[in-house]
Scaffold this active site. Structure first.
Site, PDB file in Angstrom:
ATOM      1  N   ASN A   8       1.115  -1.175   0.220  1.00  0.00           N
ATOM      2  CA  ASN A   8       0.057   0.562  -0.208  1.00  0.00           C
ATOM      3  C   ASN A   8       1.179   1.681  -0.096  1.00  0.00           C
ATOM      4  O   ASN A   8       1.504   1.662   1.085  1.00  0.00           O
ATOM      5  CB  ASN A   8      -0.700   0.320   1.289  1.00  0.00           C
ATOM      6  CG  ASN A   8      -1.740   0.778   1.160  1.00  0.00           C
ATOM      7  OD1 ASN A   8      -1.933   1.646   0.554  1.00  0.00           O
ATOM      8  ND2 ASN A   8      -2.765   1.033   2.712  1.00  0.00           N
ATOM      9  N   LYS A  10       0.552   4.215  -0.302  1.00  0.00           N
ATOM     10  CA  LYS A  10      -0.275   5.980  -0.114  1.00  0.00           C
ATOM     11  C   LYS A  10      -0.146   7.090  -0.777  1.00  0.00           C
ATOM     12  O   LYS A  10      -0.387   6.458  -2.170  1.00  0.00           O
ATOM     13  CB  LYS A  10       0.020   6.113   1.601  1.00  0.00           C
ATOM     14  CG  LYS A  10      -0.080   4.549   2.173  1.00  0.00           C
ATOM     15  CD  LYS A  10       0.209   4.336   3.944  1.00  0.00           C
ATOM     16  CE  LYS A  10       0.009   2.944   4.557  1.00  0.00           C
ATOM     17  NZ  LYS A  10      -0.213   3.673   6.081  1.00  0.00           N
ATOM     18  N   HIS A  99      -9.966   1.438   4.087  1.00  0.00           N
ATOM     19  CA  HIS A  99      -8.221   1.607   4.717  1.00  0.00           C
ATOM     20  C   HIS A  99      -8.530   2.470   6.129  1.00  0.00           C
ATOM     21  O   HIS A  99      -9.824   3.704   6.449  1.00  0.00           O
ATOM     22  CB  HIS A  99      -7.427   2.256   3.829  1.00  0.00           C
ATOM     23  CG  HIS A  99      -5.894   1.971   5.453  1.00  0.00           C
ATOM     24  ND1 HIS A  99      -5.821   2.986   5.931  1.00  0.00           N
ATOM     25  CD2 HIS A  99      -5.248   1.109   4.772  1.00  0.00           C
ATOM     26  CE1 HIS A  99      -4.318   2.326   6.406  1.00  0.00           C
ATOM     27  NE2 HIS A  99      -3.947   1.708   5.395  1.00  0.00           N
ATOM     28  N   GLU A 101      -7.213   5.034   7.415  1.00  0.00           N
ATOM     29  CA  GLU A 101      -6.708   5.954   7.328  1.00  0.00           C
ATOM     30  C   GLU A 101      -7.996   7.004   6.578  1.00  0.00           C
ATOM     31  O   GLU A 101      -8.207   7.914   6.519  1.00  0.00           O
ATOM     32  CB  GLU A 101      -5.843   6.417   6.351  1.00  0.00           C
ATOM     33  CG  GLU A 101      -4.360   6.236   7.078  1.00  0.00           C
ATOM     34  CD  GLU A 101      -3.227   5.717   6.649  1.00  0.00           C
ATOM     35  OE1 GLU A 101      -3.000   5.591   5.720  1.00  0.00           O
ATOM     36  OE2 GLU A 101      -2.677   5.322   7.777  1.00  0.00           O
ATOM     37  N   GLU A 169      -6.229  -4.928  10.063  1.00  0.00           N
ATOM     38  CA  GLU A 169      -5.108  -4.008  10.113  1.00  0.00           C
ATOM     39  C   GLU A 169      -5.513  -3.463  11.596  1.00  0.00           C
ATOM     40  O   GLU A 169      -5.712  -2.163  11.691  1.00  0.00           O
ATOM     41  CB  GLU A 169      -5.303  -2.964   9.278  1.00  0.00           C
ATOM     42  CG  GLU A 169      -4.836  -3.168   8.453  1.00  0.00           C
ATOM     43  CD  GLU A 169      -4.412  -2.301   7.248  1.00  0.00           C
ATOM     44  OE1 GLU A 169      -3.171  -2.987   6.661  1.00  0.00           O
ATOM     45  OE2 GLU A 169      -4.340  -1.385   6.772  1.00  0.00           O
ATOM     46  N   GLY A 175       1.865   1.556  10.739  1.00  0.00           N
ATOM     47  CA  GLY A 175       3.030   3.549  10.682  1.00  0.00           C
ATOM     48  C   GLY A 175       3.826   3.427  12.164  1.00  0.00           C
ATOM     49  O   GLY A 175       4.584   4.524  12.398  1.00  0.00           O
ATOM     50  N   SER A 213       2.370  -2.341  10.395  1.00  0.00           N
ATOM     51  CA  SER A 213       4.019  -2.070  10.377  1.00  0.00           C
ATOM     52  C   SER A 213       4.557  -3.465  10.227  1.00  0.00           C
ATOM     53  O   SER A 213       5.282  -4.531  11.031  1.00  0.00           O
ATOM     54  CB  SER A 213       4.682  -2.056  12.538  1.00  0.00           C
ATOM     55  OG  SER A 213       4.788  -0.702  12.347  1.00  0.00           O
TER      56      SER A 213
HETATM   57  P1  PGA Z   1       2.664   0.087   7.868  1.00  0.00           P
HETATM   58  O1  PGA Z   1       1.063   0.105   6.740  1.00  0.00           O
HETATM   59  O2  PGA Z   1       2.870  -1.246   6.913  1.00  0.00           O
HETATM   60  O3  PGA Z   1       3.396   0.862   7.536  1.00  0.00           O
HETATM   61  O4  PGA Z   1       2.309   0.102   9.296  1.00  0.00           O
HETATM   62  C1  PGA Z   1       0.386  -1.021   7.115  1.00  0.00           C
HETATM   63  C2  PGA Z   1      -1.306  -0.178   6.341  1.00  0.00           C
HETATM   64  O5  PGA Z   1      -1.542   0.862   6.856  1.00  0.00           O
HETATM   65  O6  PGA Z   1      -1.856  -0.316   4.997  1.00  0.00           O
END
Ligand code: PGA
Length: 250
Positions: A8, A10, A99, A101, A169, A175, A213
């Protein structure tokens, strides 16, 4: 089940960066194709970078690509939206939906995620529907309840042929460098599998990804966990070496 290793990307980078990253992934994957026996590789760039990725992967079907969102509407007067049909027309195979976010910064509700998932299925895209609890919800002992409710209200009606993917998630792991323990991941993924069985006869075939992460040094343990069928990877998917190290760990 073959694992799905999904990047992903982003809101990162330029068109040139996207082109270079996918070329790097392909160059490093080609001499090491054994990894493809145990996993499928997917990258999800920003919308505007999809054509460059499509061009760079042309003829190399081992790297699939998808988008990070789609419109809840089919087509028409929805300024700014990108429809599922447009993504299909650009050769996308998958679309990430709901997601955290998007839920957090764009006010996406389960109902909206469900509508988007319906549009995705109508356009023959595989939706990757994201669920996960916040840190506060976990501390209050509500992780299971939250994730089950998200599934119940974001899953589209499924027939026997629909393909979907779920990404668990935990919001507190995205993150942040924190990850769920293998035991927590096993517990949540098994719970998700149980809920899926209420919606489709094919629950055993639905891939349930872990995200939050995931890195080369924790991927092997997480990916070996029961009911963890792959990873949705943010930060570590922006470097071909790290992304492919995760794929090798699978
Ligand atoms: P990350 O993000 O691996 O940076 O924690 C995962 C995601 O948001 O899909």
């Amino acid at each position: 089940m073959k694992k799905l290793i999904a990047g992903n990307w982003k809101t990162n980078g330029s068109v040139d960066d996207a082109r270079a990253l996918v070329a790097d992934i392909i160059n490093k994957l080609e001499p090491d194709e054994a990894v493809l026996e145990s996993c499928d590789i997917l990258v999800c760039p920003p919308f505007l970078h999809i054509p460059a990725v499509r061009h760079a992967t042309h003829g190399y079907v081992a790297v699939q690509f998808g988008a990070q969102d789609c419109s809840a509407y089919e087509s028409g007067a929805y300024t700014g939206d990108v429809s599922a049909a447009m993504l299909k027309d650009s050769s996308c195979s998958y679309v990430i939906l709901g997601h955290s976010e998007r839920r957090q910064y764009h006010g996406e509700t389960n109902a909206v995620v469900q509508q988007k998932a319906e549009r995705a299925l109508e356009s023959d895209l595989i939706p990757i529907i994201c669920v996960g609890e916040t840190e506060e919800e976990r501390e209050q002992g509500k992780a299971e309840e939250v994730v089950i409710a998200q599934l119940q209200h974001s899953l589209p009606p499924l027939n026997d042929f629909h393909q979907i993917v779920i990404a668990y998630e935990p919001v507190w792991a995205i993150g942040t460098g924190k990850t769920a323990s293998a035991e927590d991941a096993r517990h949540m993924h098994t719970l998700i599998r149980g809920e899926l069985a209420k919606h489709t006869k094919n629950a055993e075939k639905v891939r349930i990804l872990y995200g939050g992460s995931m890195k080369p040094d924790n991927a092997a343990e997480l990916l070996a966990t029961e009911n963890v069928d792959g990873g949705l990877i943010g930060g570590a998917s922006l470097k071909a070496d790290q992304f492919l190290a995760i794929a090798r760990a699978a």
